[in-house]
Design a protein around this motif. Structure first.
Motif, PDB file in Angstrom:
ATOM      1  N   LEU A 116       8.221   7.904   5.555  1.00 13.60           N
ATOM      2  CA  LEU A 116       7.411   6.506   5.505  1.00 13.60           C
ATOM      3  C   LEU A 116       7.943   5.831   4.257  1.00 13.60           C
ATOM      4  O   LEU A 116       8.056   4.653   4.074  1.00 13.60           O
ATOM      5  N   ALA A 117       8.347   6.634   3.210  1.00 18.29           N
ATOM      6  CA  ALA A 117       8.761   6.142   1.931  1.00 18.29           C
ATOM      7  C   ALA A 117      10.109   5.195   2.036  1.00 18.29           C
ATOM      8  O   ALA A 117      10.301   4.446   1.163  1.00 18.29           O
ATOM      9  N   ILE A 118      11.003   5.686   2.993  1.00 22.68           N
ATOM     10  CA  ILE A 118      12.252   5.245   3.227  1.00 22.68           C
ATOM     11  C   ILE A 118      11.833   3.658   3.957  1.00 22.68           C
ATOM     12  O   ILE A 118      12.628   2.645   3.517  1.00 22.68           O
ATOM     13  N   PHE A 119      11.070   3.762   5.019  1.00 21.44           N
ATOM     14  CA  PHE A 119      10.806   2.652   5.703  1.00 21.44           C
ATOM     15  C   PHE A 119       9.777   1.460   4.844  1.00 21.44           C
ATOM     16  O   PHE A 119       9.905   0.326   5.077  1.00 21.44           O
ATOM     17  N   VAL A 120       8.838   2.022   4.685  1.00 20.36           N
ATOM     18  CA  VAL A 120       7.507   1.182   4.064  1.00 20.36           C
ATOM     19  C   VAL A 120       7.096   2.095   2.646  1.00 20.36           C
ATOM     20  O   VAL A 120       6.161   2.864   2.617  1.00 20.36           O
ATOM     21  N   PRO A 121       7.902   1.819   1.611  1.00 17.25           N
ATOM     22  CA  PRO A 121       7.657   2.626   0.346  1.00 17.25           C
ATOM     23  C   PRO A 121       6.139   2.459  -0.220  1.00 17.25           C
ATOM     24  O   PRO A 121       5.640   3.516  -0.560  1.00 17.25           O
ATOM     25  N   PRO A 122       5.420   1.236  -0.247  1.00 15.07           N
ATOM     26  CA  PRO A 122       4.190   1.258  -0.549  1.00 15.07           C
ATOM     27  C   PRO A 122       3.306   2.253   0.273  1.00 15.07           C
ATOM     28  O   PRO A 122       2.175   3.048  -0.337  1.00 15.07           O
ATOM     29  N   LEU A 123       3.606   2.451   1.488  1.00 18.91           N
ATOM     30  CA  LEU A 123       2.602   3.088   2.419  1.00 18.91           C
ATOM     31  C   LEU A 123       2.913   4.660   2.023  1.00 18.91           C
ATOM     32  O   LEU A 123       1.954   5.457   1.958  1.00 18.91           O
ATOM     33  N   GLY A 124       3.843   5.179   1.906  1.00 18.49           N
ATOM     34  CA  GLY A 124       4.324   6.440   1.202  1.00 18.49           C
ATOM     35  C   GLY A 124       3.667   7.130   0.074  1.00 18.49           C
ATOM     36  O   GLY A 124       2.983   7.883  -0.208  1.00 18.49           O
ATOM     37  N   VAL A 125       3.552   5.985  -0.890  1.00 20.73           N
ATOM     38  CA  VAL A 125       2.794   6.048  -2.256  1.00 20.73           C
ATOM     39  C   VAL A 125       1.162   6.212  -1.906  1.00 20.73           C
ATOM     40  O   VAL A 125       0.705   6.916  -2.455  1.00 20.73           O
ATOM     41  N   PHE A 126       0.835   5.461  -1.186  1.00 18.38           N
ATOM     42  CA  PHE A 126      -0.572   5.292  -0.907  1.00 18.38           C
ATOM     43  C   PHE A 126      -1.116   6.587  -0.155  1.00 18.38           C
ATOM     44  O   PHE A 126      -2.012   6.981  -0.575  1.00 18.38           O
ATOM     45  N   ILE A 127      -0.519   7.105   0.696  1.00 19.94           N
ATOM     46  CA  ILE A 127      -0.875   8.175   1.371  1.00 19.94           C
ATOM     47  C   ILE A 127      -0.816   9.218   0.205  1.00 19.94           C
ATOM     48  O   ILE A 127      -1.667  10.247   0.539  1.00 19.94           O
ATOM     49  N   GLU A 128       0.336   9.409  -0.354  1.00 14.36           N
ATOM     50  CA  GLU A 128       0.352  10.593  -1.403  1.00 14.36           C
ATOM     51  C   GLU A 128      -0.817  10.454  -2.571  1.00 14.36           C
ATOM     52  O   GLU A 128      -1.351  11.322  -3.046  1.00 14.36           O
ATOM     53  N   ARG A 129      -0.778   9.297  -3.289  1.00 13.55           N
ATOM     54  CA  ARG A 129      -1.645   9.101  -4.546  1.00 13.55           C
ATOM     55  C   ARG A 129      -2.852   8.264  -4.395  1.00 13.55           C
ATOM     56  O   ARG A 129      -3.609   7.974  -5.083  1.00 13.55           O
ATOM     57  N   GLY A 130      -3.108   7.518  -3.254  1.00 17.96           N
ATOM     58  CA  GLY A 130      -4.262   6.518  -3.055  1.00 17.96           C
ATOM     59  C   GLY A 130      -3.861   5.315  -3.824  1.00 17.96           C
ATOM     60  O   GLY A 130      -2.660   4.996  -3.921  1.00 17.96           O
ATOM     61  N   CYS A 131      -4.961   4.452  -3.743  1.00 13.40           N
ATOM     62  CA  CYS A 131      -5.030   3.223  -4.407  1.00 13.40           C
ATOM     63  C   CYS A 131      -4.997   2.941  -5.814  1.00 13.40           C
ATOM     64  O   CYS A 131      -6.101   2.827  -6.212  1.00 13.40           O
ATOM     65  N   ASN A 132      -4.005   3.518  -6.616  1.00 11.94           N
ATOM     66  CA  ASN A 132      -4.023   3.611  -7.964  1.00 11.94           C
ATOM     67  C   ASN A 132      -2.748   2.708  -8.480  1.00 11.94           C
ATOM     68  O   ASN A 132      -2.240   1.991  -8.070  1.00 11.94           O
ATOM     69  N   ALA A 133      -2.744   2.843  -9.857  1.00 11.95           N
ATOM     70  CA  ALA A 133      -1.465   2.106 -10.437  1.00 11.95           C
ATOM     71  C   ALA A 133      -0.237   2.653 -10.015  1.00 11.95           C
ATOM     72  O   ALA A 133       0.645   1.608  -9.726  1.00 11.95           O
ATOM     73  N   ASP A 134      -0.053   3.713  -9.339  1.00 12.20           N
ATOM     74  CA  ASP A 134       1.466   4.114  -8.807  1.00 12.20           C
ATOM     75  C   ASP A 134       1.618   3.225  -7.391  1.00 12.20           C
ATOM     76  O   ASP A 134       2.652   2.878  -7.300  1.00 12.20           O
ATOM     77  N   PHE A 135       0.716   2.733  -6.779  1.00 15.56           N
ATOM     78  CA  PHE A 135       0.629   2.069  -5.600  1.00 15.56           C
ATOM     79  C   PHE A 135       0.978   0.551  -6.065  1.00 15.56           C
ATOM     80  O   PHE A 135       1.952   0.052  -5.473  1.00 15.56           O
TER      81      PHE A 135
END
Length: 57
Positions: free
Chosen positions: A13-32
């Motif tokens: 997912l991080a390769i095709f839709v990077p924000p989605l991969g981050v959202f699944i890993e860390r949620g809706c925070n600053a990293d997202f």
């Protein structure tokens, strides 16, 4: 380092839709939001940041 099935899915997912991969890993925070900004500015920086977040946590 052993990868689980969910880690592999998040990496794909991080390769095709990077924000989605981050959202699944860390949620809706600053990293997202940082990843959304990096993806808008350049797709490759968004991928690199997403992979970093997924592999770090």
């Amino acid at each position: 380092m052993a990868f689980t099935g969910s880690d592999i899915l998040k990496i794909i997912l991080a390769i095709f839709v990077p924000p989605l991969g981050v959202f699944i890993e860390r949620g809706c925070n600053a990293d997202f939001f940082i990843n959304i900004l990096l993806t808008i500015l350049g797709y490759i920086p968004g991928i690199i940041h997403a992979l970093y977040i997924i592999l770090k946590y």
